[in-house]
Design an enzyme around this catalytic site. Sequence first.
Site, PDB file in Angstrom:
ATOM      1  CG  ASP A  15      -0.212   0.209   2.532  1.00 52.59           C
ATOM      2  OD1 ASP A  15       0.788  -0.506   2.760  1.00 52.59           O
ATOM      3  OD2 ASP A  15      -0.623   1.067   3.334  1.00 52.59           O
TER       4      ASP A  15
ATOM      5  CD  GLU B 220       4.316   0.419   6.977  1.00 51.99           C
ATOM      6  OE1 GLU B 220       5.208   0.675   7.803  1.00 51.99           O
ATOM      7  OE2 GLU B 220       3.955   1.248   6.101  1.00 51.99           O
TER       8      GLU B 220
END
Length: 414
Positions: free
Chosen positions: A83, A178
């Site tokens: 991400d 994350e």
Amino acid sequence: MISKEHIINRFISYVTIDTESDPNSKTTPSTEKQWNLAKKLAEELKSIGMEDVSIDEHAYIMATLPSNVEHDVPTIGFIAHFDTSPDFTGANVKPQIHENYLGGDILLNKEEHIVLSPDYFEDLRQYTGQTLITTDGTTLLGADDKAGICEIVSAMEYLINHPDIQHGKIKVGFTPDEEIGRGAHKFDVEKFAADWAYTMDGSQIGELEYENFNAASAVIKIKGKIVHPGYAKGKMINSMYIATEFINSLPRMETPEHTDGYQGFFHLHDMRGDVEQTELQYIIRDHDKGHFEARKEVMKKLTAELNSQYGREVITTEIKDQYYNMKEKIEPVMHIVDIAEEAMEAIGITPIIKAIRGGTDGSQLSYMGLPCPNIFAGGHNFHGRYEYVPVESMIKATEVICKIAELTAKKDFI
């Protein structure tokens, strides 16, 4: 030798896929678009010859490279997140490649006159003569942490294609979310089954980190009382003024812009309000556990004092721990840091061992039973339009992964 062109093409294929995460979402992954890269990565791992490739219902990806030696070797892992930060848009990324960087300003966007300058970003000068990948100034790049993914996949491919390099069993793991603090929340450590791992999620070449902040979030809600301003005397309570009292009562110089190294801070990152109600959102950070607890107590005490001053509960403060300093879990197994340091030195990199002024999946994973220091991935200026990564740093990070695998197979852990 790792091919520069191969690294560039792989990296660009990742960063041009939008994987921005969303802190307001309750799902995992937090955005549906993260699946686009997750599925691509799972297929790519299969195509290069990795075994036991899996992708679960939350988009966590795992794969195995079997050992090619007969003696017992600890199973090691390499982890990165796919991400990108919601701090700046990751949609329609247009990477720009700058061969043989000359050490001066880089014009990212002529129309908007966006310039990446070493006068402001001094680290740029250390990459003179190298190939840099930047944004076009309208998005982030996504080297955090698609550079790490690129390096892990490339290292596994290299080891598969060079069976003469001895290594034990290697596990790889790629995670969503994350950037919003949830990357390790649903990571199946038992399934991963590694003795230790490394996140490839650091910045400049040489970084090796096994300390990070202890972290908490704090939400402060202030209640006021709205009354017609013409008749407000002795009746109106303006929540924004009380919020200002709270802000000004915290140590003014203990904020991100006034601290570095091991110094902790209080960071007000969001504030919304009107007369009747104001909400402040803080993050609390400190490497020292005692100082971390003391910072939380400062906020609690200030809340109590202001409530006493106003004679009723005008403020509520909710503090939640987010993650802890992984140093506590790494120090008993410092050989895993020593191996990474030795690997860097073996390929001509000077290790930069320092504490992270932030967090990492490795912090949470270390407390989940998987000791997990952090290694450089090569990028700079994360989460914004000035993000860049030297291709040579990605190549070196790939070589570090291969060397760690090789050294681990040669060590005697009995």
